[in-house]
Design a protein around this motif. Structure first.
Motif, PDB file in Angstrom:
ATOM      1  N   LYS A 254       2.441   1.583  -3.449  1.00 43.38           N
ATOM      2  CA  LYS A 254       1.457   1.614  -4.549  1.00 43.38           C
ATOM      3  C   LYS A 254       1.841   0.663  -5.686  1.00 43.38           C
ATOM      4  O   LYS A 254       1.926   1.041  -6.855  1.00 43.38           O
TER       5      LYS A 254
ATOM      6  N   ARG B  68       0.827  -1.209   0.000  1.00 38.09           N
ATOM      7  CA  ARG B  68       0.000   0.000   0.000  1.00 38.09           C
ATOM      8  C   ARG B  68       0.864   1.262   0.000  1.00 38.09           C
ATOM      9  O   ARG B  68       0.558   2.238  -0.687  1.00 38.09           O
TER      10      ARG B  68
ATOM     11  N   ASP C  22      -1.043  -2.964  -8.385  1.00 38.86           N
ATOM     12  CA  ASP C  22      -1.328  -3.258  -9.788  1.00 38.86           C
ATOM     13  C   ASP C  22      -0.238  -4.121 -10.405  1.00 38.86           C
ATOM     14  O   ASP C  22      -0.513  -4.978 -11.253  1.00 38.86           O
TER      15      ASP C  22
ATOM     16  N   TYR D 154      -6.501  -0.574  -2.509  1.00 37.07           N
ATOM     17  CA  TYR D 154      -5.473  -0.052  -1.605  1.00 37.07           C
ATOM     18  C   TYR D 154      -6.043   0.242  -0.222  1.00 37.07           C
ATOM     19  O   TYR D 154      -5.309   0.310   0.757  1.00 37.07           O
TER      20      TYR D 154
ATOM     21  N   TRP E 166      -6.642  -6.347 -10.511  1.00 43.84           N
ATOM     22  CA  TRP E 166      -6.432  -5.328  -9.492  1.00 43.84           C
ATOM     23  C   TRP E 166      -7.288  -4.117  -9.806  1.00 43.84           C
ATOM     24  O   TRP E 166      -7.469  -3.749 -10.965  1.00 43.84           O
ATOM     25  N   ASN E 167      -7.806  -3.515  -8.757  1.00 45.53           N
ATOM     26  CA  ASN E 167      -8.510  -2.243  -8.854  1.00 45.53           C
ATOM     27  C   ASN E 167      -7.914  -1.344  -7.778  1.00 45.53           C
ATOM     28  O   ASN E 167      -7.721  -1.777  -6.638  1.00 45.53           O
ATOM     29  N   ASP E 168      -7.623  -0.110  -8.104  1.00 48.10           N
ATOM     30  CA  ASP E 168      -6.943   0.764  -7.145  1.00 48.10           C
ATOM     31  C   ASP E 168      -7.748   1.001  -5.871  1.00 48.10           C
ATOM     32  O   ASP E 168      -7.171   1.397  -4.851  1.00 48.10           O
ATOM     33  N   LYS E 169      -9.028   0.740  -5.914  1.00 50.09           N
ATOM     34  CA  LYS E 169      -9.800   0.876  -4.677  1.00 50.09           C
ATOM     35  C   LYS E 169      -9.326  -0.126  -3.619  1.00 50.09           C
ATOM     36  O   LYS E 169      -9.544   0.075  -2.415  1.00 50.09           O
TER      37      LYS E 169
END
Length: 601
Positions: A505, A502, A508, A580, A575-578
């Motif tokens: 980042k 996290r 992904d 995180y 993967w979806n950035d949400k």
């Protein structure tokens, strides 16, 4: 200073229903009492703080310490069933039971700590003995729990005292506000704590500084309130306070088994542990049982190839750069931590199923054949036996089928006690992390000096790895790469990569496609193996780490050039950035709608 309704309900149980533990200071179960007027003596305060420690017994999977499970919610490892890894297979939603449990368990720690701290406040002037130390410990544990919540959920309800009914339906507090309070709070109790706790399992000043360094790294990496550099400075300074107060254990492997943990040098490195015991009120876990061969365990969690390929060769070069790397024998000439952390095809594994001589197990792992070599301790001979990882009703869960040809050796290489009832402690924080925290924070500040280089090389030297290449010195990006690499290979399966993913980042990158593994065998039409996979490997079957600059920086391997020759699982991984941030549990929102939901859920 508010919380959700669910956390309020937990408050009703703060002084009753304590879990018992094995260590002296937790080995009792106090009767139910009201905190009002109770905390007027050292014994009462110690009793109350024991309940805070007891709340650390969080099982996110059956009889498993919480930190073991966390790294399986990243791209470096995965659970048994395909596409179920939280954050990469669609199972991350507000109704997810594990997400809800993580929220509730950490608020349980906070609520218990607040009950003791508030209850003792009117009596501070007359409290004697170790009372101040115990109250300081409660603040460290509270900060640790808030760190867990911030990393997983972002903004959360924030309270430092038991809440009132008027505060039930609360909003969430900005991350920087929480972090700043916790940093100041920790500064205020440092002198009340010893550098090394006399009772194993208690937190001490080194742990307090360690939590502070974690908070600084989290807040710095995510640039809370646009104060990233200031938080990195906090992280570096906090870690620096611990450097020299602790030592690294002589042998990496000793940290993760019963016999090794009895050694003084291991005790010194292991700063914060979840305590287990086979004495008195027994307390055990099943880490090993859930991650070994089906021949003597259950195999429910698997390390991934992305982790395995992060380990350098023993010359200190990544496998795509080292002349020592042989894709036919990927286990050869590697960083010793590869062999200390992972087992794979043709490794000799040992274990124990009942803690006695009759329970000893010794066998050869095989990802291809229906039989394998199993050692008979009575006759001292190797015999051919059924390979349950390939030829059994439960073989679908094995490291060869549900996994990608790798097993966890960490916490599994246990010869003297049952892997189904282990009492080796689970490490939450150790000195190696402190050294790497310091190095990372200084690198992010671009303050590259010998103290940074020495911190990283101390960790490498312990495992007989060479110092990193001198060409990295003075190069922030190259130093960032090496400290991230070290964090992955040194601290795998310790729950830290859950937060690192996290902070950096890189979700992904780790979860951009299926999980690949061992080379596939050649088979006849009837299914019989005609040639094993490793015999079919060609020299060009080396992962590509340079798909992009971000892949290179973070040592994320790509297998596209030969993926059809490899074992694959998680075909629907995405993967979806949400992801995180975890979603706020739905049952919390039902009780306290003002909390609001994280974006995307």
């Amino acid at each position: 200073m508010k919380t959700s309704k669910l956390s309020i309900y937990i408050l009703g149980f703060i002084l009753s229903g304590f879990f018992t533990s094995c260590d002296k200071f937790l080995d009792r179960e106090p009767t139910s009492y009201s905190s009002s007027g109770f905390y007027q003596s050292e014994a009462a305060v110690e009793d109350g703080v024991s309940g805070v420690y007891a709340a650390l017994n969080i099982n996110l999977a059956f009889n498993l310490p919480f930190n073991i499970m966390l790294d399986h919610w990243t791209g470096l490892a995965f659970e048994r069933a395909e596409n179920t890894t939280i954050g990469a297979g669609g199972s991350l939603n507000p109704d997810n039971g594990s997400v809800s449990q993580w929220w509730t368990a950490n608020f349980n720690i906070i609520t218990r700590a607040n009950g003791v701290l508030t209850g003792a406040e009117p009596h501070l002037e007359k409290l004697q003995g170790k009372s101040k130390q115990y109250l300081a410990e409660a603040k460290v544990l509270r900060a640790f729990a808030y760190y867990n919540l911030l990393a997983a959920f972002g903004k959360v309800p924030f309270f430092t005292k038991p809440v009132t009914p008027e505060e039930y339906n609360s909003t969430r507090t900005d991350e920087a506000v929480i972090v700043d309070f916790l940093l100041t709070d920790l500064d205020g109790i440092m002198n009340d704590l010893p550098w090394i706790a006399t009772a194993r399992g208690r937190v001490d000043r080194s742990v307090a500084y360690g939590v502070k360094s974690r908070l600084g790294l989290l807040a710095g990496s995510l640039n809370y309130a646009n104060k990233g550099p200031a938080y990195f400075k906090v992280a570096a300074e906090a870690a620096k306070q611990v450097i020299g107060q602790r030592v690294l254990a002589n042998n990496f492997e000793d940290l993760f088994n019963k016999a090794g943990q009895q050694k003084a040098d291991v005790r010194n490195e292991s700063m914060f542990e979840i305590i287990y015991s086979d004495k008195g009120v027994k307390k055990t876990h099943m880490i090993g049982f859930g991650q070994v061969s089906r021949n003597y365990g259950q195999t429910g969690r698997h390390p991934g190839q992305l982790l395995a390929d992060t380990y350098e060769c023993k010359d200190g070069l990544r496998i795509d750069e080292s002349p020592l790397y042989d894709p036919k024998k990927p286990w050869a000439n590697r960083d010793p931590r590869f062999g200390y952390t992972l087992w794979m095809h043709k490794d000799t594994v040992e274990g124990n199923t009942n803690g006695t001589e009759t329970g000893r197990v010794k066998m050869i792992l095989d990802v291809y054949q229906p039989t394998t070599k199993i050692f008979n301790f009575t006759t001292n001979t190797w015999n051919t036996g059924t390979n349950a990882d390939i030829n059994s009703g439960a073989a679908w869960t094995s490291f060869a089928n549900a996994g990608v040809g790798l097993m966890w050796k960490k916490y599994s290489n246990e010869k003297i006690e049952s892997i189904g009832a282990q009492t080796c402690n689970s490490i939450v924080m150790r000195y190696a992390e402190i050294l790497l925290n310091y190095a990372e924070a200084k690198i992010e500040l671009n303050e590259l000096d010998n103290s940074v280089y020495d911190a990283i090389n101390q960790v490498r030297k312990r495992s007989k790895m060479p110092n990193f290449g001198i060409e990295r010195q003075g190069n922030q990006e190259k130093m960032r790469q090496i400290v991230r690499r070290e964090r992955k290979v040194e601290l795998a399966l310790e729950g830290l990569h859950f937060v690192d993913l996290r902070r950096w980042k890189i979700g992904d990158l780790e979860n951009e496609g299926p999980s690949y593994g061992y080379p596939l065998a050649s088979r006849a039409p009837n299914g019989t193996i005609t040639q094993e996979g490793y015999d079919l490997v060609t020299p060009d079957m080396v992962p590509n780490f340079k798909k992009s600059a971000r892949h290179d920086l973070n040592d994320i391997a790509n297998y596209d050039a030969y993926k059809n020759k490899l074992k694959v699982r998680d075909q629907n991984r995405f993967w979806n950035d949400k992801f995180y941030l975890f979603p706020v549990p739905q049952r919390e929102l039902d009780l306290a709608p003002a909390l609001g939901q994280n974006n995307g859920y």
